[in-house]
Design an enzyme around this catalytic site. Structure first.
Site, PDB file in Angstrom:
ATOM      1  N   HIS A 182     -94.151  -0.592  86.099  1.00  0.00           N
ATOM      2  CA  HIS A 182     -93.714   0.805  86.092  1.00  0.00           C
ATOM      3  C   HIS A 182     -94.118   1.516  87.373  1.00  0.00           C
ATOM      4  O   HIS A 182     -93.380   2.334  87.905  1.00  0.00           O
ATOM      5  CB  HIS A 182     -94.339   1.534  84.892  1.00  0.00           C
ATOM      6  CG  HIS A 182     -93.557   1.332  83.635  1.00  0.00           C
ATOM      7  ND1 HIS A 182     -94.111   1.392  82.381  1.00  0.00           N
ATOM      8  CD2 HIS A 182     -92.243   1.108  83.446  1.00  0.00           C
ATOM      9  CE1 HIS A 182     -93.173   1.187  81.485  1.00  0.00           C
ATOM     10  NE2 HIS A 182     -92.037   1.011  82.099  1.00  0.00           N
ATOM     11  N   CYS A 490     -71.586  -6.079  90.586  1.00  0.00           N
ATOM     12  CA  CYS A 490     -72.585  -5.030  90.336  1.00  0.00           C
ATOM     13  C   CYS A 490     -74.015  -5.572  90.280  1.00  0.00           C
ATOM     14  O   CYS A 490     -74.923  -4.857  89.873  1.00  0.00           O
ATOM     15  CB  CYS A 490     -72.249  -4.256  89.062  1.00  0.00           C
ATOM     16  SG  CYS A 490     -72.278  -5.266  87.576  1.00  0.00           S
TER      17      CYS A 490
HETATM   18  C1  PEP Z   1     -76.484  -8.648  86.641  1.00  0.00           C
HETATM   19  O1  PEP Z   1     -76.869  -9.488  85.826  1.00  0.00           O
HETATM   20  O2  PEP Z   1     -76.144  -8.913  87.804  1.00  0.00           O
HETATM   21  C2  PEP Z   1     -76.424  -7.218  86.275  1.00  0.00           C
HETATM   22  C3  PEP Z   1     -75.868  -6.336  87.061  1.00  0.00           C
HETATM   23  O3  PEP Z   1     -76.989  -6.850  85.120  1.00  0.00           O
HETATM   24  P1  PEP Z   1     -78.567  -6.749  84.826  1.00  0.00           P
HETATM   25  O4  PEP Z   1     -79.292  -6.894  86.125  1.00  0.00           O
HETATM   26  O5  PEP Z   1     -78.759  -5.414  84.184  1.00  0.00           O
HETATM   27  O6  PEP Z   1     -78.776  -7.896  83.883  1.00  0.00           O
END
Ligand code: PEP
Ligand code: MG
Length: 541
Positions: A182, A490
């Site tokens: 955190h 993403c």
């Molecule tokens: C990923 O797995 O690339 C993603 C964007 O999701 P998270 O990091 O939240 O698992």
């Protein structure tokens, strides 16, 4: 005395020069009473005073700091936390010894967990322990430090971090700690440079220190040559920051003029406060797990609807992709995810868990269908493995829209897309009837390389732009083109300058990233010329 260079891991980027200050909460000898009832009262009073401290800190905290403090409040309010200490007091132990031992045992339990996320929570427990102890011993009070101090310690409690005035500069140099703790999260969001894992030698050192938290290095008592090099690097970093800030305000395009869409990843609507939507082409990933945290119980439909609506309204007509709950794996949620899975990353997480918790899933789908009335909201499913899972989720979303409609509540069927983060989905992407794809390179890289994303020693293997990943990404882009739907990425690689040209050469034209990374990512996009093949092997040195 000669300078000393310590190497650790970067937990929050930045550079600082200042006096090394060891932060210790003052402790004092305490005389215990012989009466167990009086000792129990003293402990309860100290816990109440600690709760009052946390409430005062909460009043001045932002959403992220608030979520951490609320976690501590929830722990302190939980009767189970004090039960072992009260038991020991009844058996004749003093309040401070009983509390210290009970909380240390609890923290040690967290520390021995396999999962880095749980290990990092041990720091929160020790924070609670020390705050209550300070009240028991009468040494509680605000943390006072000289301006620009380099705060050194084994680890730093999140509430201590929040009580330091960082507006006067400074940095964190921790002997232990973790980039996923955190306190590391807080340091990143407040721009406080932080290096963790520097080792025990730091405890012996004092004097001035240079912190290069881009490289994870701390130099104590730096010589003239080191200072000069540090100043030059810091100056280059400042200039790069200024260039990035200017680039962030312009549309993204490569050197050959190809437009690239830049989207934002957020986990909390508060991250958008003060941000100009013109910075981006929309929001590519809203992680909704934070809504389900902080000891507040599961959020109801209205709470979720208002949150999603706030984000859609901020985006002012730009698309907003909200991911349905991705609990499990590295994102456990008390009372919701399954305990004691032998391998939570390969377990009942993401969409798999939502199917096992239909009431929780339906509440979220209804809230999303209602918020979709207010703008271009899209819904994205995490951890999709087989096409039938998408069909099943689409049917549930349709049911949510229909039942809202028949109750006279405004709702709309949003576009429904998938995260491509399980290799089975990436390899057969063309078989999924998705309205859009978004590549989750964080999970995809760990599953492709069989190297956990929470294992720092394997970070080189879980490289998001290693050859197998680039082939998979190119395949998903081709599937999306063939099906005439959008594809984005993403995972963290989307905001990593060193990865961006590989991703663009693999065919991506849309990347989603954390808001502070937009400027540097746009500069990396502008530096990429798609007319020229990339040199060197498709992985980083
Ligand atoms: C990923 O797995 O690339 C993603 C964007 O999701 P998270 O990091 O939240 O698992
Ligand atoms: Mg993921």
């Amino acid at each position: 005395m000669a300078e000393l260079r310590l190497e650790g891991r970067s937990a929050a980027p930045g550079m600082a020069l200042g006096e090394l200050v060891r932060l210790r909460r003052a402790t004092a000898a305490r005389t215990a009473s012989d009466d167990p009832a009086q000792e129990a009262r003293a402990l309860r009073a100290a816990m109440a005073a600690a709760l009052a401290d946390l409430a005062a800190l909460l009043a001045g905290a932002d959403a992220e700091g608030g979520a951490i403090l609320e976690f501590q409040v929830a722990m302190l309010e939980d009767d189970l936390l004090a039960a072992p200490a009260l038991g020991a007091i009844a058996a004749g132990r003093s309040a401070h010894e009983a509390w210290s031992e009970a909380l240390e045992a609890e923290a040690a339990g967290y520390e021995s967990a396999d999962d880095e996320y749980f290990r990092a929570r041990a720091a929160d427990l020790r924070d609670i322990r020390d705050r209550v102890l300070a009240h028991l011993c009468g040494t509680a009070g605000a943390v006072q430090l000289p301006a620009g101090a380099i705060v050194a310690g084994e680890d730093l409690a999140p509430s201590d971090f929040l009580s330091i005035d960082w507006s006067r500069g400074g940095a964190l140099a921790l002997m232990g700690g973790s980039p996923t703790s955190h306190v590391a999260m807080l340091a990143r969001s407040r721009g406080v440079p932080a290096v963790v894992g520097l080792g025990p030698m730091l405890a012996e050192l004092s004097g001035e220190a240079l912190v290069d938290a881009f490289r994870g290095v701390v130099v104590v008592r730096p010589g003239a040559e080191t200072r000069r090099a540090f100043e030059q690097t810091a100056q280059r970093r400042r200039e790069a920051d200024n260039r990035a800030a200017a680039a962030a305000r312009t549309p993204a395009a490569t050197a050959d003029g190809t437009a690239v869409r830049v989207l934002l990843n957020i986990a909390d609507p508060a991250e958008l406060d003060g941000l100009d939507p013109a910075l981006c082409d929309g929001i590519g990933l809203v992680r909704t797990e934070l809504l389900f945290h902080a000891g507040r119980g599961l959020p109801d439909e209205d709470t979720q609807y208002l949150t999603y609506r706030r984000i859609v309204e901020w985006a002012a007509g730009r698309p907003v992709t909200v991911r349905t709950l991705d609990a499990g794996g590295d994102k456990p949620i008390d009372g919701l995810t399954l305990d004691a899975e032998t391998n939570p990353f390969l377990g009942v997480r993401g969409l798999r868990l939502c199917f096992q918790r239909p009431a929780v899933f339906m509440t979220q789908l209804r809230a999303l269908a209602r918020a979709a009335v207010h703008g271009e909201l899209k819904v994205m499913l995490p951890m999709v493995t087989l096409p039938r899972e998408l069909a099943q989720a689409r049917a549930l979303l349709g049911e949510a829209v229909a039942s809202l409609g028949s109750a006279g509540v405004a709702a709309r069927m949003p576009a429904l897309g998938i995260m491509v983060e399980v290799p089975a989905c990436a390899v057969a992407a063309d078989l999924f009837d998705a309205d859009f794809y978004s590549i989750g390179s964080n999970d995809l890289a760990q599953y492709v390389a069989a190297a956990g994303r929470d294992v720092p020693a394997l970070a080189d293997l879980a490289d998001p732009v290693q050859p197998a990943m680039l082939r998979l990404i190119a395949g998903v882009v081709a599937a999306a083109r063939m099906r005439g739907v959008e594809v984005s990425l993403c995972g963290d690689a989307g905001g990593e300058p060193a990865a961006i040209s590989w991703l663009l050469h693999a065919g991506l034209r849309s990347l989603s990233m954390a808001p502070p990374l937009v400027g540097r990512a746009k500069l990396a996009i502008a530096a990429c010329d798609l007319r020229r093949p990339l040199e060197g092997p498709p992985w980083r040195p």
